[in-house]
Write an enzyme that holds these catalytic residues in place. Structure first.
Site, PDB file in Angstrom:
ATOM      1  N   TYR A 117      -9.233   9.299   2.177  1.00  0.00           N
ATOM      2  CA  TYR A 117      -7.865   9.709   2.170  1.00  0.00           C
ATOM      3  C   TYR A 117      -7.768  11.221   2.244  1.00  0.00           C
ATOM      4  O   TYR A 117      -8.169  12.194   1.346  1.00  0.00           O
ATOM      5  CB  TYR A 117      -7.307   9.439   0.675  1.00  0.00           C
ATOM      6  CG  TYR A 117      -7.283   7.696   0.422  1.00  0.00           C
ATOM      7  CD1 TYR A 117      -7.201   7.120   1.524  1.00  0.00           C
ATOM      8  CD2 TYR A 117      -7.101   7.446  -0.804  1.00  0.00           C
ATOM      9  CE1 TYR A 117      -6.881   5.879   1.432  1.00  0.00           C
ATOM     10  CE2 TYR A 117      -6.956   5.841  -1.034  1.00  0.00           C
ATOM     11  CZ  TYR A 117      -7.033   5.209   0.058  1.00  0.00           C
ATOM     12  OH  TYR A 117      -6.952   3.805   0.094  1.00  0.00           O
TER      13      TYR A 117
ATOM     14  N   PRO B 191       2.299  -2.550  -3.205  1.00  0.00           N
ATOM     15  CA  PRO B 191       2.993  -3.553  -3.773  1.00  0.00           C
ATOM     16  C   PRO B 191       4.336  -3.458  -3.325  1.00  0.00           C
ATOM     17  O   PRO B 191       5.276  -4.280  -3.622  1.00  0.00           O
ATOM     18  CB  PRO B 191       2.652  -3.682  -5.065  1.00  0.00           C
ATOM     19  CG  PRO B 191       2.313  -2.034  -5.405  1.00  0.00           C
ATOM     20  CD  PRO B 191       1.641  -1.630  -4.152  1.00  0.00           C
ATOM     21  N   LEU B 192       4.866  -2.295  -2.852  1.00  0.00           N
ATOM     22  CA  LEU B 192       6.348  -1.915  -2.349  1.00  0.00           C
ATOM     23  C   LEU B 192       6.454  -1.830  -0.998  1.00  0.00           C
ATOM     24  O   LEU B 192       7.335  -1.235  -0.562  1.00  0.00           O
ATOM     25  CB  LEU B 192       6.813  -0.439  -3.144  1.00  0.00           C
ATOM     26  CG  LEU B 192       7.006  -0.414  -4.392  1.00  0.00           C
ATOM     27  CD1 LEU B 192       7.269   0.773  -5.198  1.00  0.00           C
ATOM     28  CD2 LEU B 192       7.899  -1.484  -5.242  1.00  0.00           C
TER      29      LEU B 192
ATOM     30  N   ARG C 187       5.010  -0.220   0.915  1.00  0.00           N
ATOM     31  CA  ARG C 187       5.045   0.983   1.659  1.00  0.00           C
ATOM     32  C   ARG C 187       6.344   1.534   1.802  1.00  0.00           C
ATOM     33  O   ARG C 187       6.732   2.221   2.769  1.00  0.00           O
ATOM     34  CB  ARG C 187       4.420   1.199   3.326  1.00  0.00           C
ATOM     35  CG  ARG C 187       2.961   0.546   3.339  1.00  0.00           C
ATOM     36  CD  ARG C 187       2.153   1.148   4.531  1.00  0.00           C
ATOM     37  NE  ARG C 187       0.725   0.403   4.626  1.00  0.00           N
ATOM     38  CZ  ARG C 187      -0.180   0.662   4.127  1.00  0.00           C
ATOM     39  NH1 ARG C 187      -0.336   1.875   3.452  1.00  0.00           N
ATOM     40  NH2 ARG C 187      -1.289   0.222   4.228  1.00  0.00           N
ATOM     41  N   GLY C 188       7.096   1.182   0.868  1.00  0.00           N
ATOM     42  CA  GLY C 188       8.531   1.666   0.531  1.00  0.00           C
ATOM     43  C   GLY C 188       9.755   0.722   1.031  1.00  0.00           C
ATOM     44  O   GLY C 188      10.654   1.106   0.702  1.00  0.00           O
TER      45      GLY C 188
END
Length: 333
Positions: free
Chosen positions: A56, A210-211, A213-214
């Protein structure tokens, strides 16, 4: 905050962890000072499970976390990952030809030393192979990781995006405590054989994104993404897939609004509802989003509401792939 055990251990991890990737990588320009504030607020809210990786920002995210870990190491259960390597010094996302995966025992030893140095810690709590290297037997990769446990450099081992067969073969070498995989309302590939295997070995599932990626948040708009945001390249953010997902989002928003919660809280509550062995790690770079996400641990979904969510998902199945073709080749090996 509520807490859940890591696998078969007695380690108590916040049911919602914190995925730190976006603070340094993939979602546009970084703001380290603001991210440090988010990390401190996460501790205030009882979020003790932090997730990073050496790729990252090509090490930048581990360095960022070290700024807070220096004073608060005993408050954080720290997870990082290894395996993706850059062909040049220019960091890019894992969909790019500029990256390749190396699960060789030699690189395991090299990678952990670099991560320990950047994080400025003596031990990593949970060390993942970021993928399963199709060119290296999983037994060799995990064997090298197990040596790190013996040496006291790592406490527990994990895998990311591994198949049931790889999970079994890895556990035959050394106990694996967690599988990290994308899991959300839009990404449910772990359900069935993978999740059954996780539970057979009393592991935890750690869902990243879990979203989606928005996509399953109230504020998401494709046209507001930074031009360097890698989501612009993903199939589910394009064409007919995007049209499908925006319709799906609209109906989920209506359900969340009727319940008096945000769509992000609905999405996280759904993931948390799938089992006490599940520890999602939503990421954010904003304190108010962190505070919004945390409230999901208090959301109770009725059977009727869970059924309504299932009906919506079945109505809009064409969500699109979560990665480009090249990156998908490293999933579930």
């Amino acid at each position: 905050m509520i807490y859940r055990n890591l696998g078969s251990t007695d380690e108590k991890l916040s049911a919602l962890g914190l995925g730190c990737m976006g603070m340094s990588f993939a979602y546009g320009p970084a703001n380290d000072d603001e991210s440090v504030k988010v990390l401190h607020r996460a501790l205030d809210l009882g979020i003790n499970f932090w997730d990073t990786a050496d790729m990252y920002g090509n090490g930048a995210n581990e360095l960022l976390l070290s700024r807070v870990l220096k004073e608060h190491r005993n408050k954080v259960f720290l997870a990082t990952k290894f395996g993706f390597r850059f062909r040049s010094n220019k960091a890019s996302d894992s969909n790019s030809p500029n990256t390749y995966f190396d699960g060789s025992p030699e690189y395991v030893k090299q990678a952990v030393e670099a991560s320990l140095r950047r994080l400025d810690v003596d031990v990593i709590d949970l060390y993942y192979a970021h993928r399963v290297d199709p060119q290296v037997p999983i037994e060799e990769t995990v064997g090298a990781m197990a040596d790190l446990v013996k040496q006291g450099k790592v406490r527990y081992l994990g895998l990311s995006e591994a198949s049931p067969e790889s999970i079994r073969r890895a556990n035959a070498v050394h106990p694996i405590m967690a599988l990290q995989s994308e899991y959300s309302l839009l990404t449910r590939g772990v359900e069935g054989k993978i999740l059954d295997t996780i539970r057979e070995f009393k592991m935890s599932l750690v869902p990243y994104s879990p979203l989606a990626r928005g996509l399953v948040t109230d504020t998401f708009k494709v046209d507001t993404l930074d031009e360097n945001d890698f989501r612009r390249t993903l199939p589910r953010y394009q064409g007919e897939n995007l049209d499908n997902n925006l319709h799906l989002k609209s109906e989920l928003q209506e359900l969340a609004s009727h319940k008096g919660i945000t769509m992000a809280q609905l999405a996280l509550a759904w993931v948390l509802n799938q089992g006490d062995d599940i520890l999602p790690i939503p990421g954010t770079r904003k304190i108010h989003r962190l505070e919004e996400n945390v409230k999901a641990v208090d959301v109770v979904l009725s059977q009727e509401e869970l059924h309504s969510i299932t009906v919506i998902l079945e109505k809009y199945p064409n969500v699109g792939e979560r990665y480009n073709e090249g990156a998908m080749r490293l999933v579930n090996n």
